[in-house]
Structures are given as structure tokens and as C-alpha cells.
Design a protein around this motif. Sequence first.
Motif, short mmCIF file in Angstrom:
data_model
loop_
_atom_site.label_atom_id
_atom_site.label_comp_id
_atom_site.label_asym_id
_atom_site.label_seq_id
_atom_site.Cartn_x
_atom_site.Cartn_y
_atom_site.Cartn_z
N TRP A 152 0.84 -1.29 -0.07
CA TRP A 152 -0.04 0.00 -0.02
C TRP A 152 0.77 1.20 -0.07
O TRP A 152 0.74 2.20 -0.81
CB TRP A 152 -0.80 0.12 1.12
N LEU A 153 2.04 1.21 0.80
CA LEU A 153 2.82 2.27 0.83
C LEU A 153 3.25 2.88 -0.50
O LEU A 153 3.57 3.84 -0.89
CB LEU A 153 3.74 2.30 1.89
N TYR A 154 4.00 1.61 -1.17
CA TYR A 154 4.61 1.82 -2.39
C TYR A 154 3.51 2.13 -3.48
O TYR A 154 3.74 3.05 -4.29
CB TYR A 154 5.18 0.60 -2.97
N ASP A 155 2.22 1.68 -3.69
CA ASP A 155 1.28 2.17 -4.26
C ASP A 155 0.92 3.41 -4.02
O ASP A 155 0.24 4.39 -5.29
CB ASP A 155 0.01 1.26 -4.39
N THR A 156 1.10 3.90 -3.08
CA THR A 156 0.48 5.29 -2.42
C THR A 156 1.55 6.52 -2.92
O THR A 156 1.12 7.52 -3.53
CB THR A 156 -0.20 5.51 -1.13
N PHE A 157 2.81 6.12 -2.32
CA PHE A 157 4.04 7.04 -2.56
C PHE A 157 4.81 6.85 -3.58
O PHE A 157 5.83 7.67 -4.02
CB PHE A 157 4.66 7.28 -1.12
N GLY A 158 4.81 5.54 -4.32
CA GLY A 158 5.70 5.38 -5.40
C GLY A 158 7.17 4.97 -4.94
O GLY A 158 8.15 5.22 -5.62
N THR A 159 7.25 4.82 -3.64
CA THR A 159 8.57 4.50 -3.01
C THR A 159 8.28 3.55 -1.96
O THR A 159 7.39 3.53 -1.26
CB THR A 159 9.37 5.80 -2.45
N TYR A 160 9.60 2.73 -1.77
CA TYR A 160 9.42 1.88 -0.50
C TYR A 160 10.06 2.73 0.68
O TYR A 160 10.28 1.97 1.76
CB TYR A 160 10.36 0.66 -0.65
N HIS A 161 10.66 3.85 0.77
CA HIS A 161 11.31 4.65 1.66
C HIS A 161 10.38 4.51 3.03
O HIS A 161 10.85 4.23 4.37
CB HIS A 161 11.87 6.02 1.37
N TRP A 162 9.19 5.00 2.83
CA TRP A 162 8.41 5.06 4.32
C TRP A 162 7.82 3.71 5.03
O TRP A 162 7.72 3.58 5.95
CB TRP A 162 6.95 5.78 3.74
N LEU A 163 8.32 2.83 3.95
CA LEU A 163 8.19 1.37 4.73
C LEU A 163 9.23 1.11 5.43
O LEU A 163 8.86 0.53 6.61
CB LEU A 163 8.06 0.22 3.36
N TYR A 164 10.38 1.38 5.16
CA TYR A 164 11.75 1.14 6.01
C TYR A 164 11.72 1.87 6.99
O TYR A 164 12.09 1.62 8.14
CB TYR A 164 12.86 1.28 5.18
#
Length: 411
Positions: free
Chosen positions: A363-375
Motif C-alpha cells: 500500500w505504501l508503494y502504491d500510494t507514494f511510489g517508493t519503499y522508503h516510508w516502509l523502511y
Amino acid sequence: MSKHYGWVVVAAGALITCVAMGAMFALPVYLQPMAEDTGWSRAGISAAMTVGFIVMGVSGFGWGTLSDRIGARPVVLMATVLLGAGLLLGSRASDLLVFQFAYGGLVGAAGGAYFAPIISTTLGWFDKNRSLAVSLVSIGGGIAPMVITPFASYLIEATGWRSAMLSIAIGALIVIVPAALLIRRAPTLTEPEPAPTPSAAAQPKRASTGWSALRTPQFVVLASVFFLCCAAHSGPIFHTVSYAMICGASALAAASIYSVEGLAGLFGRLIFGVLADRLGVRKVIVGGLVLQAVGIYTYIYVSELPQFYALAAVLGLAYGGVMPLYSVLARDYFSPRVMGTVLGGMVMTSSIGMAFGPVGGGWLYDTFGTYHWLYIASAGIGIAAAALALAFPAKKKDVDQDQVPGQPVAA
């Protein structure tokens, strides 16, 4: 024979967990080819893993309680049938909901049967070298990314994801069923528990029934730390392959990151197991959780394949070494006769934590286009786990007073 058979249980348990967990957690390498072939969203496919974690947790509690009554062997055999059926149905699915039921429901239900029953059986065989024995069983989970994941990636490229999943289903049945026949309960745990002596009755005892054990502060803290630990690393683990491919790595090279994590996890299990036997389980868990959180946060600075490999080594060492030690700490607090229930409860809470990572990362990648918020989010959860681990209750001096006399001790 009885004295040393525990090591046979360790070897069989390691093989079973390698194949079973490897088959279940290979889904990340299916993610991209499945999305391209079917048109299903990454979040939708990842949701199957989320459902799997939730079902694994709930079923793990049931499997663990059942294993206290009938033993680990029949539990593992029944679960293996579910594992094969889930992978078979998933490989033929043409609808996303059917795939989520097969992989999340059936495979997830099977996955809950391998940790609590096998680890609780192993703990029953050991007094000395307990941390090392449990860590060796869990090595199967560390070997899985080195063996099953690259093998699945190879099969996907050679035959397609459907044939690859079917082949792994068949292979799992062929390997796990014979190995499960080697799992035996420790002899003393099959005998009636002796009546307490007057001196023993006067001493404080650990919770002697499964339900009472689940209401103790020791279980609450232990399960909560396990929950946060798994919530922290499940997202980064699941999405590492996808992230590496976005950074330019090939599918096979990205999958090999799991091999590095698996190899590091092997050393982590051995090193952390030996350290826990010498320094104490609680200290080693806290240190490992801090290392895990720092490693997860470092992902936001990684973009090259060698950097992925280096970070995979650190994270594999940390979470690979820490994960088996929760069950060892549980054995310090609870009777071996309720370990299936206790570990099943821990699996349930940890699996709920694991469930947030895959779908949350998608969901974070689909929403923000990056995995940084996941980490960033996962690292914060990891720090919370380390902080809560400082609240582990102290081990009582009479921790082994309810040990059954004559229990086999493996050197």
C-alpha cells in the motif's frame, strides 16, 4: 538411545521447516511474474501473504494446543496435506480471490503447524544446550531462502509460475512426510506427571495449564515483543526482491538476496544460540532487536546490488539469530507440558504482526511510489520492540523446579 534421540528430532525439524517455510515464503519471487501474467495488483497478491500470516497465527495456536495432547508427528502430517493442497490449488487459480484462499487460507493454515509443535517437542528433549538445539531446528528456516527461493525463481523462469508452484507442492510432500515420521515426544512427557511432594507444593510454580499460562505477565510481554519484532521485519523481507528489481537488479540476482540473508541467518542462529546459553537469552534478544532496527532503516540508503547483499547479511544475522530465542525464553517461564499452547499463542500474535508488513508495504508503494516510508516505519516498530524487551521479567531461581525427574538431557 533416548538420551541422544533429541538430536534426530533437531535434524528432522530443521529439514521440515526448511521445506515447509520455504514453500510458503517463496511468494515474493512469484509477485512480479504473477502480476504480469494475470493483471492482478501487487497489493492484491501481497494480501494473500497477509491472509496467510493471520491464518497461520490463528491455526498455530490450535495446532500447538493439539500437539500438547496428541504429539507433533500427526499434527505435522495433517498440515502437510493442507500445504500441498493449497499450493496445488494456488497454481491453478484464475481468480485472485481463489488464489488468496488457497495461499492465504490453506497454505497459511499449514504454516502454523510447524513452529509450535516441533519446537515444543525439541525443548522437551533438552536441558543443556537448549538454545543451541532450538536454533539448529530453526536453521531450516534460514536455509529455505538459500534453497527454495532461488529454486522457485529458476522454475519460474524455466516453466512459468504455475508449473513452479505445482512442482514445489509435490516436492514438499515427498520430503516432509518421511521426515515427520522421525518426530517423537521425549519419553518423560508421555508418562503421567508425578504427584508433587510437600516441599515442592510449598514452592511457587510456573503456570501448569495452557490457559493460565496465557494470562501471565511473562506471556504478555513475550508475545508483545514477538509481535513487534515480526511487524518490523516482515515488510522489508517481503518487498526486498521487488525493491532490488526497481533499483535495476535482475529477477535472479534480486532473489539471490534472500540467499545471502539465509546464509547470514545460519550464522546468526548458531552465534546467538551459543551467546544466549552463555550470556542469557534476554540480553541477546535486546541486542539483536536493536541491530535489526538499525539495519532496516539503512535500506533507505541502498540502491546497488552489493549494498543489498551487505545489508542482507546484517539483517539475516539479526532476525535470524533472535527469532528462535523467544521459544527458549518461554521455556524459562513455563512448564514443558504446556509449551505447545504457549508457543502456539506466540505464533498467533507474531503472525498478526507479520501480516501488516506485506500488504502495508504494498500500500505504501502504491500510494507514494517508493519503499522508503516502509523502511522508516518498520525501523520505528523495531525500536519499540527493543524497548519493550527491556521489560522481560527476571528468571526465577526456581525456574526448573517443576522439571520432570529423569527428563532426557542432551549434551
